[in-house]
Design an enzyme around this catalytic site. Structure first.
Site, PDB file in Angstrom:
ATOM      1  N   GLU A   3      60.919   8.165  72.778  1.00  0.00           N
ATOM      2  CA  GLU A   3      60.346   6.829  73.027  1.00  0.00           C
ATOM      3  C   GLU A   3      61.416   5.754  72.858  1.00  0.00           C
ATOM      4  O   GLU A   3      61.422   4.750  73.572  1.00  0.00           O
ATOM      5  CB  GLU A   3      59.153   6.593  72.089  1.00  0.00           C
ATOM      6  CG  GLU A   3      57.960   7.440  72.520  1.00  0.00           C
ATOM      7  CD  GLU A   3      56.989   7.808  71.413  1.00  0.00           C
ATOM      8  OE1 GLU A   3      57.060   7.245  70.307  1.00  0.00           O
ATOM      9  OE2 GLU A   3      56.151   8.705  71.657  1.00  0.00           O
ATOM     10  N   HIS A  34      64.532   9.623  69.088  1.00  0.00           N
ATOM     11  CA  HIS A  34      63.194   9.926  69.617  1.00  0.00           C
ATOM     12  C   HIS A  34      63.132   9.512  71.088  1.00  0.00           C
ATOM     13  O   HIS A  34      63.693   8.476  71.472  1.00  0.00           O
ATOM     14  CB  HIS A  34      62.129   9.190  68.809  1.00  0.00           C
ATOM     15  CG  HIS A  34      60.757   9.718  69.068  1.00  0.00           C
ATOM     16  ND1 HIS A  34      60.063   9.418  70.221  1.00  0.00           N
ATOM     17  CD2 HIS A  34      59.976  10.559  68.358  1.00  0.00           C
ATOM     18  CE1 HIS A  34      58.893  10.047  70.184  1.00  0.00           C
ATOM     19  NE2 HIS A  34      58.817  10.752  69.075  1.00  0.00           N
ATOM     20  N   GLY A  50      51.953  13.152  72.813  1.00  0.00           N
ATOM     21  CA  GLY A  50      50.791  12.281  72.934  1.00  0.00           C
ATOM     22  C   GLY A  50      49.900  12.609  74.116  1.00  0.00           C
ATOM     23  O   GLY A  50      49.005  11.846  74.456  1.00  0.00           O
ATOM     24  N   GLU A  54      61.319  17.891  71.113  1.00  0.00           N
ATOM     25  CA  GLU A  54      60.039  17.312  71.532  1.00  0.00           C
ATOM     26  C   GLU A  54      60.060  17.130  73.047  1.00  0.00           C
ATOM     27  O   GLU A  54      60.612  16.134  73.540  1.00  0.00           O
ATOM     28  CB  GLU A  54      59.833  15.944  70.866  1.00  0.00           C
ATOM     29  CG  GLU A  54      59.802  15.986  69.361  1.00  0.00           C
ATOM     30  CD  GLU A  54      59.084  14.773  68.790  1.00  0.00           C
ATOM     31  OE1 GLU A  54      58.101  14.976  68.089  1.00  0.00           O
ATOM     32  OE2 GLU A  54      59.499  13.641  69.073  1.00  0.00           O
ATOM     33  N   LYS A 108      54.739   6.391  64.104  1.00  0.00           N
ATOM     34  CA  LYS A 108      55.035   5.493  65.238  1.00  0.00           C
ATOM     35  C   LYS A 108      54.578   4.072  64.883  1.00  0.00           C
ATOM     36  O   LYS A 108      54.626   3.703  63.712  1.00  0.00           O
ATOM     37  CB  LYS A 108      54.415   6.038  66.525  1.00  0.00           C
ATOM     38  CG  LYS A 108      54.839   7.494  66.777  1.00  0.00           C
ATOM     39  CD  LYS A 108      54.541   8.012  68.146  1.00  0.00           C
ATOM     40  CE  LYS A 108      54.996   9.452  68.267  1.00  0.00           C
ATOM     41  NZ  LYS A 108      54.786  10.008  69.601  1.00  0.00           N
ATOM     42  N   ASN A 137      55.236  11.364  62.010  1.00  0.00           N
ATOM     43  CA  ASN A 137      55.827  10.175  62.615  1.00  0.00           C
ATOM     44  C   ASN A 137      54.663   9.262  62.972  1.00  0.00           C
ATOM     45  O   ASN A 137      53.956   9.506  63.941  1.00  0.00           O
ATOM     46  CB  ASN A 137      56.632  10.570  63.860  1.00  0.00           C
ATOM     47  CG  ASN A 137      57.174   9.364  64.605  1.00  0.00           C
ATOM     48  OD1 ASN A 137      57.067   8.231  64.129  1.00  0.00           O
ATOM     49  ND2 ASN A 137      57.752   9.608  65.774  1.00  0.00           N
ATOM     50  N   SER A 173      52.104  17.062  70.544  1.00  0.00           N
ATOM     51  CA  SER A 173      50.705  17.499  70.466  1.00  0.00           C
ATOM     52  C   SER A 173      50.523  18.700  69.532  1.00  0.00           C
ATOM     53  O   SER A 173      49.682  19.574  69.788  1.00  0.00           O
ATOM     54  CB  SER A 173      50.147  17.794  71.859  1.00  0.00           C
ATOM     55  OG  SER A 173      50.194  16.623  72.656  1.00  0.00           O
TER      56      SER A 173
END
Ligand code: 13P
Length: 251
Positions: free
Chosen positions: A98, A96, A174, A168, A11, A9, A214
């Protein structure tokens, strides 16, 4: 047998030129070599068509990172599932954290996106996962179960079978903090058990469930060796071919 999958991904990273260089290098690296897993790259919208034309799509699947919750029309700035499909992409990442957090994507919105993705023949990579406060209060199972019950558990069994899932935990994305192998395995086994409760054991056994957060070349071998971890959804480490290839080679 369910598939093992390593999906990148990207991003909001890489200009068109940088993304093309990355995709082309990955394509060359994987040429003449058969990975022990399916490989997918999730690029920004602007890269999809160019990347699709430049790589071997039988070897590397292409994912969008989102699609609109509307079919078509006056929705300035949006990109529909049909448009995504027309680029040659085969997957779309949906749900996701985010997007849930920064763009207020609710279960209702995600249900519309899932329906449109499926209607257009895209494979959703559907994400779930809890925040740190929820984990600290030991509420992760109930939280993830609710995310699934409000969305993908409402699908027909035939549609559910077309999905890939990704767990996730937000606190691991991250941050350099990976869920421990035990935490990841435990959650993916839990997700598989509630899929079995809803759709039956056979469907649960055939569902690919990925871990994300991560994940890197160092921790991937141990994560991927777990019985319920069928691969990874990879952010930062998908932006360099050497890093991403090392994760692919963890299978
Ligand atoms: P990182 O691998 O950068 O933690 O990102 C994980 C992720 O969010 C993939 O979708």
């Amino acid at each position: 047998m369910r598939k093992n999958i390593v999906a990148g991904n990207w991003k909001m990273n890489k200009t068109l030129q940088e993304g093309m260089a990355l995709a082309t290098e990955l394509n060359e690296t994987l040429a003449g070599y058969t990975p022990n897993c399916d490989v997918v790259i999730g690029t920004p919208f602007i890269h999809l068509a160019s990347v699709a034309a430049a790589i071997d799509k039988k070897k590397i699947g292409i994912a969008a990172q989102n699609c609109a919750n509307k079919e078509k029309g006056a929705y300035t700035g949006e990109v529909s599932a049909e448009m995504v499909k027309s680029t040659g992409a085969a997957y779309v990442i949906l749900g996701h954290s985010e997007r849930r957090e920064y763009y207020n994507e609710t279960s209702e919105i995600l249900n519309d996106k899932l329906a449109l993705a499926l209607a257009n023949g895209l494979t959703p990579i559907y994400c779930c996962g809890e925040a740190l406060e929820v984990r600290n209060a030991n509420g992760q199972n109930a939280f993830v179960q609710k995310q699934l019950e409000e969305t993908i558990f409402k699908l027909s069994v035939d549609d559910f079978k077309k999905l890939v899932l990704a767990y996730e935990p937000i606190w691991a994305i991250g941050t350099g903090v990976t869920a421990s192998t035990e935490q990841a395995q435990e959650m993916l086994a839990f997700i598989r058990s509630i899929i079995a409760g809803k759709f039956g054991q056979e469907v649960a056994d055939e569902t690919s469930i990925l871990y994300g957060g991560s994940c890197n070349a160092k921790n991937a071998p141990e994560l991927f060796a777990q019985p319920d971890i069928d691969g990874g959804l990879i952010g930062g480490a998908s932006l360099k071919v050497a890093d991403f290839k090392a994760i692919i080679d963890a299978f």
